[in-house]
Design a protein around this motif. Sequence first.
Motif, PDB file in Angstrom:
ATOM      1  N   UNK A  59       0.824  -1.212   0.000  1.00  0.00           N
ATOM      2  CA  UNK A  59       0.000   0.000   0.000  1.00  0.00           C
ATOM      3  C   UNK A  59       0.858   1.261   0.000  1.00  0.00           C
ATOM      4  N   UNK A  60       1.978   1.225   0.734  1.00  0.00           N
ATOM      5  CA  UNK A  60       2.898   2.357   0.763  1.00  0.00           C
ATOM      6  C   UNK A  60       3.522   2.575  -0.611  1.00  0.00           C
ATOM      7  N   UNK A  61       3.972   1.480  -1.233  1.00  0.00           N
ATOM      8  CA  UNK A  61       4.579   1.606  -2.559  1.00  0.00           C
ATOM      9  C   UNK A  61       3.561   2.108  -3.572  1.00  0.00           C
ATOM     10  N   UNK A  62       2.344   1.559  -3.514  1.00  0.00           N
ATOM     11  CA  UNK A  62       1.300   1.967  -4.453  1.00  0.00           C
ATOM     12  C   UNK A  62       0.969   3.447  -4.291  1.00  0.00           C
ATOM     13  N   UNK A  63       0.941   3.929  -3.055  1.00  0.00           N
ATOM     14  CA  UNK A  63       0.675   5.343  -2.796  1.00  0.00           C
ATOM     15  C   UNK A  63       1.714   6.227  -3.467  1.00  0.00           C
ATOM     16  N   UNK A  64       2.980   5.880  -3.299  1.00  0.00           N
ATOM     17  CA  UNK A  64       4.049   6.703  -3.869  1.00  0.00           C
ATOM     18  C   UNK A  64       4.129   6.535  -5.383  1.00  0.00           C
ATOM     19  N   UNK A  69       3.027   8.860 -10.678  1.00  0.00           N
ATOM     20  CA  UNK A  69       2.297   8.759 -11.944  1.00  0.00           C
ATOM     21  C   UNK A  69       1.439   9.995 -12.203  1.00  0.00           C
ATOM     22  N   UNK A  70       0.919  10.606 -11.137  1.00  0.00           N
ATOM     23  CA  UNK A  70       0.083  11.793 -11.300  1.00  0.00           C
ATOM     24  C   UNK A  70       0.899  13.026 -11.664  1.00  0.00           C
ATOM     25  N   UNK A  71       2.170  12.996 -11.344  1.00  0.00           N
ATOM     26  CA  UNK A  71       3.057  14.128 -11.653  1.00  0.00           C
ATOM     27  C   UNK A  71       4.282  13.619 -12.409  1.00  0.00           C
ATOM     28  N   UNK A  73       5.960  14.763 -14.869  1.00  0.00           N
ATOM     29  CA  UNK A  73       6.986  15.761 -15.146  1.00  0.00           C
ATOM     30  C   UNK A  73       7.931  15.931 -13.981  1.00  0.00           C
ATOM     31  N   UNK A  74       7.367  16.101 -12.776  1.00  0.00           N
ATOM     32  CA  UNK A  74       8.196  16.236 -11.577  1.00  0.00           C
ATOM     33  C   UNK A  74       9.009  14.975 -11.327  1.00  0.00           C
ATOM     34  N   UNK A  75       8.369  13.817 -11.520  1.00  0.00           N
ATOM     35  CA  UNK A  75       9.067  12.550 -11.307  1.00  0.00           C
ATOM     36  C   UNK A  75      10.282  12.435 -12.219  1.00  0.00           C
ATOM     37  N   UNK A  76      10.102  12.770 -13.493  1.00  0.00           N
ATOM     38  CA  UNK A  76      11.205  12.697 -14.450  1.00  0.00           C
ATOM     39  C   UNK A  76      12.298  13.703 -14.118  1.00  0.00           C
ATOM     40  N   UNK A  77      11.888  14.930 -13.818  1.00  0.00           N
ATOM     41  CA  UNK A  77      12.867  15.976 -13.523  1.00  0.00           C
ATOM     42  C   UNK A  77      13.715  15.612 -12.316  1.00  0.00           C
ATOM     43  N   UNK A 190      16.482  12.200   0.572  1.00  0.00           N
ATOM     44  CA  UNK A 190      15.504  12.943   1.360  1.00  0.00           C
ATOM     45  C   UNK A 190      15.084  14.217   0.630  1.00  0.00           C
ATOM     46  N   UNK A 191      16.044  14.887   0.030  1.00  0.00           N
ATOM     47  CA  UNK A 191      15.729  16.106  -0.729  1.00  0.00           C
ATOM     48  C   UNK A 191      14.823  15.780  -1.919  1.00  0.00           C
ATOM     49  N   UNK A 192      15.146  14.723  -2.647  1.00  0.00           N
ATOM     50  CA  UNK A 192      14.331  14.324  -3.803  1.00  0.00           C
ATOM     51  C   UNK A 192      12.918  13.952  -3.365  1.00  0.00           C
ATOM     52  N   UNK A 193      12.807  13.281  -2.228  1.00  0.00           N
ATOM     53  CA  UNK A 193      11.501  12.911  -1.692  1.00  0.00           C
ATOM     54  C   UNK A 193      10.693  14.158  -1.334  1.00  0.00           C
ATOM     55  N   UNK A 194      11.347  15.108  -0.693  1.00  0.00           N
ATOM     56  CA  UNK A 194      10.660  16.322  -0.269  1.00  0.00           C
ATOM     57  C   UNK A 194      10.186  17.144  -1.463  1.00  0.00           C
ATOM     58  N   UNK A 195      10.995  17.194  -2.500  1.00  0.00           N
ATOM     59  CA  UNK A 195      10.661  18.014  -3.656  1.00  0.00           C
ATOM     60  C   UNK A 195       9.612  17.369  -4.556  1.00  0.00           C
ATOM     61  N   UNK A 196       9.712  16.056  -4.738  1.00  0.00           N
ATOM     62  CA  UNK A 196       8.810  15.381  -5.671  1.00  0.00           C
ATOM     63  C   UNK A 196       7.538  14.857  -4.992  1.00  0.00           C
ATOM     64  N   UNK A 197       7.566  14.697  -3.669  1.00  0.00           N
ATOM     65  CA  UNK A 197       6.424  14.173  -2.950  1.00  0.00           C
ATOM     66  C   UNK A 197       6.321  12.664  -2.968  1.00  0.00           C
ATOM     67  N   UNK A 198       7.334  11.978  -3.480  1.00  0.00           N
ATOM     68  CA  UNK A 198       7.340  10.514  -3.504  1.00  0.00           C
ATOM     69  C   UNK A 198       8.773  10.017  -3.439  1.00  0.00           C
TER      70      UNK A 198
END
Length: 218
Positions: A59-64, A69-71, A73-77, A190-198
């Motif tokens: 469930x945690x993995x699916x959430x992230x 998937x919803x963003x 562009x941010x994920x790729x960047x 941690x920085x990537x997580x904070x910026x991308x939300x996943x």
Amino acid sequence: MKREISSALSLKRIVITLILFFLVPVIQRVIYTLNPNETLSYMFALNLVGAVMMIYNWNLFALHYNRAKKNPGDTLIYTLIGCVFIGLWAWFNSSILRGNVLLPDPAVLKNNIFAAPAVFAAYTVIQAEIVSMSFKCLTDHMKIHSREVIIILVSGFAFGLLYTIAFTPLIPEQFIPAYFFNTILVSMLSYLYNQSGNFISGMLAWSIVLSVLIAVSL
């Protein structure tokens, strides 16, 4: 861009996930006594724990994954940003710092063609998955959005220490550079997580860098 990320994980889930993380070196040592090949024994331990951790935290993995998937562009960047900065840090480590990074023996990959895909997957995607989920669980109750810099540094020192203890001998000349490397690495995650939300962006970036490190060693 800062994102407000709320905590949703129970203490039980956090503890069990961290126990699974520390089972990797334990299982590796058990398998090593049966088959004294460090690369293959780590392959088995990483793949086993990675599978159990994925099932337990599905469930945690699916959430992230859905957040990523919803963003797209941010994920790729942020995946690309992670590849660049983690890649540069890994290059500095291999050239100067010489901190321990869990990688397979190139000879095992060359001499075990049929096992090579499982070995490669274990040391790249699965290792990155284990690190990302464990790191997320450890820092879940930290309010990243309110004290970004402090929490990034605290998470780096905290999980960087666990990462080092799990996979590096407690010998000062090996432990200290490995801890320094892992602290900065986890701070970047941690920085990537904070910026991308996943945590998917950081997981992909670390797995890609690990793949490059393995390819260069062959």
